[in-house]
Every structure is written in C-alpha cells, then in structure tokens.
Design a protein around this motif. Sequence first.
Motif, PDB file in Angstrom:
ATOM      1  N   LEU A 279      39.168 112.446  22.213  1.00  0.00           N
ATOM      2  CA  LEU A 279      40.420 112.902  21.678  1.00  0.00           C
ATOM      3  C   LEU A 279      40.482 113.978  20.660  1.00  0.00           C
ATOM      4  O   LEU A 279      41.271 115.043  20.459  1.00  0.00           O
ATOM      5  N   ILE A 280      39.112 113.945  19.820  1.00  0.00           N
ATOM      6  CA  ILE A 280      38.935 115.065  18.821  1.00  0.00           C
ATOM      7  C   ILE A 280      38.796 116.414  19.559  1.00  0.00           C
ATOM      8  O   ILE A 280      39.359 117.618  19.167  1.00  0.00           O
ATOM      9  N   ARG A 281      37.912 116.487  20.515  1.00  0.00           N
ATOM     10  CA  ARG A 281      37.342 117.640  21.292  1.00  0.00           C
ATOM     11  C   ARG A 281      38.262 118.482  22.001  1.00  0.00           C
ATOM     12  O   ARG A 281      38.722 119.434  21.888  1.00  0.00           O
ATOM     13  N   HIS A 282      39.568 117.667  22.395  1.00  0.00           N
ATOM     14  CA  HIS A 282      40.556 118.261  22.928  1.00  0.00           C
ATOM     15  C   HIS A 282      41.809 118.171  22.118  1.00  0.00           C
ATOM     16  O   HIS A 282      43.027 118.706  22.846  1.00  0.00           O
ATOM     17  N   GLY A 283      41.652 118.165  20.669  1.00  0.00           N
ATOM     18  CA  GLY A 283      42.779 118.371  19.977  1.00  0.00           C
ATOM     19  C   GLY A 283      43.969 117.381  19.627  1.00  0.00           C
ATOM     20  O   GLY A 283      44.836 117.451  19.079  1.00  0.00           O
ATOM     21  N   ALA A 284      43.672 116.081  20.362  1.00  0.00           N
ATOM     22  CA  ALA A 284      44.674 115.127  20.216  1.00  0.00           C
ATOM     23  C   ALA A 284      44.746 114.231  18.789  1.00  0.00           C
ATOM     24  O   ALA A 284      45.750 113.699  18.414  1.00  0.00           O
ATOM     25  N   ALA A 285      43.489 114.552  17.955  1.00  0.00           N
ATOM     26  CA  ALA A 285      43.460 113.801  16.708  1.00  0.00           C
ATOM     27  C   ALA A 285      42.252 114.797  15.855  1.00  0.00           C
ATOM     28  O   ALA A 285      41.756 115.479  16.353  1.00  0.00           O
ATOM     29  N   ASP A 286      42.574 114.654  14.612  1.00  0.00           N
ATOM     30  CA  ASP A 286      41.454 115.360  13.878  1.00  0.00           C
ATOM     31  C   ASP A 286      40.664 114.245  13.120  1.00  0.00           C
ATOM     32  O   ASP A 286      39.472 114.421  12.904  1.00  0.00           O
ATOM     33  N   VAL A 287      41.038 112.872  13.152  1.00  0.00           N
ATOM     34  CA  VAL A 287      40.096 112.077  12.767  1.00  0.00           C
ATOM     35  C   VAL A 287      40.243 110.649  13.508  1.00  0.00           C
ATOM     36  O   VAL A 287      41.299 110.310  14.035  1.00  0.00           O
ATOM     37  N   VAL A 288      39.011 109.911  13.952  1.00  0.00           N
ATOM     38  CA  VAL A 288      39.408 108.884  14.741  1.00  0.00           C
ATOM     39  C   VAL A 288      38.471 107.913  14.356  1.00  0.00           C
ATOM     40  O   VAL A 288      37.165 107.882  13.822  1.00  0.00           O
ATOM     41  N   VAL A 289      39.007 106.530  13.803  1.00  0.00           N
ATOM     42  CA  VAL A 289      38.197 105.625  13.367  1.00  0.00           C
ATOM     43  C   VAL A 289      37.901 104.705  14.751  1.00  0.00           C
ATOM     44  O   VAL A 289      38.675 104.112  15.340  1.00  0.00           O
ATOM     45  N   ALA A 290      36.495 104.519  15.201  1.00  0.00           N
ATOM     46  CA  ALA A 290      36.061 104.156  16.320  1.00  0.00           C
ATOM     47  C   ALA A 290      35.083 103.282  16.409  1.00  0.00           C
ATOM     48  O   ALA A 290      34.066 103.225  15.466  1.00  0.00           O
ATOM     49  N   GLY A 291      35.119 102.202  17.485  1.00  0.00           N
ATOM     50  CA  GLY A 291      33.958 101.362  17.312  1.00  0.00           C
ATOM     51  C   GLY A 291      34.044 100.012  18.303  1.00  0.00           C
ATOM     52  O   GLY A 291      34.982 100.112  19.254  1.00  0.00           O
ATOM     53  N   GLY A 292      33.412  99.141  18.112  1.00  0.00           N
ATOM     54  CA  GLY A 292      33.824  97.908  18.712  1.00  0.00           C
ATOM     55  C   GLY A 292      33.141  96.592  18.241  1.00  0.00           C
ATOM     56  O   GLY A 292      32.470  96.889  17.186  1.00  0.00           O
ATOM     57  N   VAL A 293      33.879  95.325  18.557  1.00  0.00           N
ATOM     58  CA  VAL A 293      33.621  94.187  18.027  1.00  0.00           C
ATOM     59  C   VAL A 293      33.819  92.884  18.971  1.00  0.00           C
ATOM     60  O   VAL A 293      34.522  93.212  19.864  1.00  0.00           O
ATOM     61  N   ASP A 294      33.090  91.971  18.701  1.00  0.00           N
ATOM     62  CA  ASP A 294      33.057  90.724  19.318  1.00  0.00           C
ATOM     63  C   ASP A 294      32.695  89.343  18.690  1.00  0.00           C
ATOM     64  O   ASP A 294      31.784  89.600  17.762  1.00  0.00           O
ATOM     65  N   ASP A 295      33.564  88.397  18.883  1.00  0.00           N
ATOM     66  CA  ASP A 295      32.846  86.944  18.319  1.00  0.00           C
ATOM     67  C   ASP A 295      33.024  86.032  19.311  1.00  0.00           C
ATOM     68  O   ASP A 295      34.142  85.296  19.070  1.00  0.00           O
ATOM     69  N   THR A 296      32.422  86.150  20.138  1.00  0.00           N
ATOM     70  CA  THR A 296      32.790  84.891  21.417  1.00  0.00           C
ATOM     71  C   THR A 296      31.678  83.473  21.201  1.00  0.00           C
ATOM     72  O   THR A 296      31.392  82.960  22.320  1.00  0.00           O
ATOM     73  N   MET A 297      31.549  83.277  19.984  1.00  0.00           N
ATOM     74  CA  MET A 297      30.751  82.172  19.858  1.00  0.00           C
ATOM     75  C   MET A 297      31.570  80.958  19.968  1.00  0.00           C
ATOM     76  O   MET A 297      32.016  80.342  19.030  1.00  0.00           O
TER      77      MET A 297
END
Length: 419
Positions: A183-201
């Motif tokens: 998204l940033i490389r192609h100019g769709a955003a200047d900042v991205v908050v990115a990651g992943g999460v799970d709690d499948t316990m």
Amino acid sequence: MTSSSRTGGGRRVVVTGRGAVTPIGADWPTTWASMVKGSSGIRVLSTVDTTGLPVRIGGEVLDLDLSGLPPKAVRRTDSSVHIALSAALEAVADANLVVDEALAPRVAVVLGSAGGPTKLSAAATRALDERGARGLSPYYFPGSGVDSAAGEVALHLGAQGPSVCVVTACATGATSIGEAARLIRHGAADVVVAGGVDDTMTRLDITGAAISRALSTRNDDPEAASRPFDRGRDGFVMSAGGGVVVLESEEHARARGARVLGELAGYGATTDAFHPTAPHPEAGPARRAMHDALAQAGLAPQDVGYINAHGTSTPLNDTTELRAIRGVFGSHATRIPVSSTKSMTGHMLGGAGAVELIVALESVLTGVTPPTINCDDPEDPEVNFVPHTAQEHRVEAAMSNSFGFGGHNAVLIARRWAG
C-alpha cells in the motif's frame, strides 16, 4: 546492493514503531528480554477446561493490563481484539505517531487473524444455549467477524485509509505486513498500522488441532514441548498473542522527523497448491517466496545475517523449511544463525509472523539473535540453530519466514536503516 533495489519498485518503506503481546511478555520490551534469556511461556493451561482433552498445555496471555484500552471496546470485543489494541497502541506510541484530522485519510490498517474472535463465539454459544436469545449481546454479530481486530484498531486510532483483514492461516501476520508495505510502495497510504493476532485458546480449537495430530502431546513437560528442528519434536504448541508495526513511507517519516528502526526491504508471497495441511515436499514455492523477498530487497543470500525461521516444531514443517533454506542459501546456510522463537512463545498462529518480523528487526538493531530452546538433537547438525543461548552477530539484514496451512508462504526482510 543496487540503487534501484533500495526503492523496491516504489517508495521505500520504513518501520517506526512496534508492539507485541505474547505468552512471555505483555509488551515488546518484556517479550524481547524473555527471548534473550531463553524463557518459555508454555504452561499447563489455566484458562481452559482441558478435562478429557489430549492436549493440556499452551501459551496463554495472562494478566494483560486493559486499563489503557477503551472500556466500551473491552466489554464488546474478544480477547484477541484486546491483544491487538494493546499491541497497536504500543506500536503507535513507540512511533510517536499522532493520527490527526489531516493525516487520517492517509493512514491504513492491515491487521489479520487466522481464527478470529473464537472465545467470543464460544461464550455466545454457551449463553444462547443456557439463556436463549436474551443471553446474546447486540454487539455479538458485528464483533464476531474475523475483521473485528482490524476494525476496532482503525476505529480507535481514527484511521480513515483502507482497513483490511488478511487471513493466510499461520502466515497471516507476515502477509499483513507485506501487503501493508505494498500500500505504501504504490502510494495508497503514507502510514499503515499492520500485524496479526490470535487467541484461539478454547476447548474446540485445541481439540481440533490435537486430533489433526498437529499439536505436541508433551503434557508432562510443557516447557520442553516446543522444540523446533529437534529430532524429538512431536508437534507445535498453540498459543495466544500478536504483534503490530507502524510502517511509513521514507518521505513521510523524514517529514515528521520520526525515528526509523529499520527498513522493510523485501516481501515474497507464494502458494504451495499441494495439500490442505502438509507443506510441499520439495519446498519449491517456499524457496521462491524467499528468492522474491531477496530480489525485492536487492540482496544476495550471503547478505542475510539472521533467519527467524517459521520453525513450528512439527515433523514435516521443520524438515521442509530446512530444505528451503538449504536450497536458497547453499553453503551460507551453515554460516548464519537460524532460530525459531516459537520454541519459547509457542505458535501464536496469525500473530506469529508479525511478532517474528519484530524479532528479526530487533536482531538487526541489537546484534543479538535469540535462541532456539529445546534443540538438543538438531536434525541438521551443520546449521547454527542458536541452541539454548542467545548469540551476538552483526546483522545487516534479517529474514523472517512464515508458512501456513493451505500452502500460504510469506517471507519478510528487515534491513538496517542507513538513511
């Protein structure tokens, strides 16, 4: 390294903040300190009724401080969302980023989860069975989607750019960060908050994974259960957790005077198209993802100083990943440290790849490579799995591998920032 490689085919992407919640730490500094010490977060489960289950161990997130989260969001959302919000707020604070009215349209959120809000769904099912329709919260339906974490983070931050939930099984966190960089490389955003999460316990998730023969049954020795690349491994250990990074274009980070932790220099993604759970035995698509990440970064294999392996502790995955590493790195594979921090955190599913990218970046920053604990009898004795104890190495660039059920492969490369 060529000058063209430093653009990655578009704008350069830098990391300015990171946050994590894992079984070995409620924030990133605590998690990292525990990793360097070789501490295990695998225990006999205390929040799940394991009566009659074949697996009674896992990596839980316990005593997470929710006081800094919006109370209404805490009440209406799943524990996985609490983890995501905590990690996101830590990352944004670490980046010293303020999302104001002017910036909001250029801030995106790409936050994935493999399982989604499973605890919320399990509790709602019990409430419906016990009390009927009156037992269900009106927030259950909007909060039960796999996109719940991404939506809540965007809502709380006021991010008005694209808000996306990515799901690629165990590769989710890495894929989210890689797609965020696009998204940033192609100019769709200047900042991205990115990651992943799970709690499948939950009883359902643990039992389902156990009867598929994916989990370790070393119930009597939890801390030794996750043993990547060890010949005695018998499956992965399911855990909860998540990681979030703040990505920015180089230009945006410079304009606001941000501290740059490193560059997200390369991303490669492929699919095995082989089997629902087993990796491709020749590891061809995984190798191609690694080659693609190196090519985007403009690096040769010998430029990589550390590999954070996917290293799940399952018999097939570890053997196949070793085959891929040997195939891509050749003789260099025996000269660089290769470790799996899942030996300490267990497998955080959608959160794993995000946390492990942060680990790779920290190794670049500090010159410390965390250990693979429990690797007593390594499958490939020529490879330096950083057994038991952290090591010091000069790391200019680090690779983080993530390979998921369904044949999803995602590889990220973090590189030292030279400005």
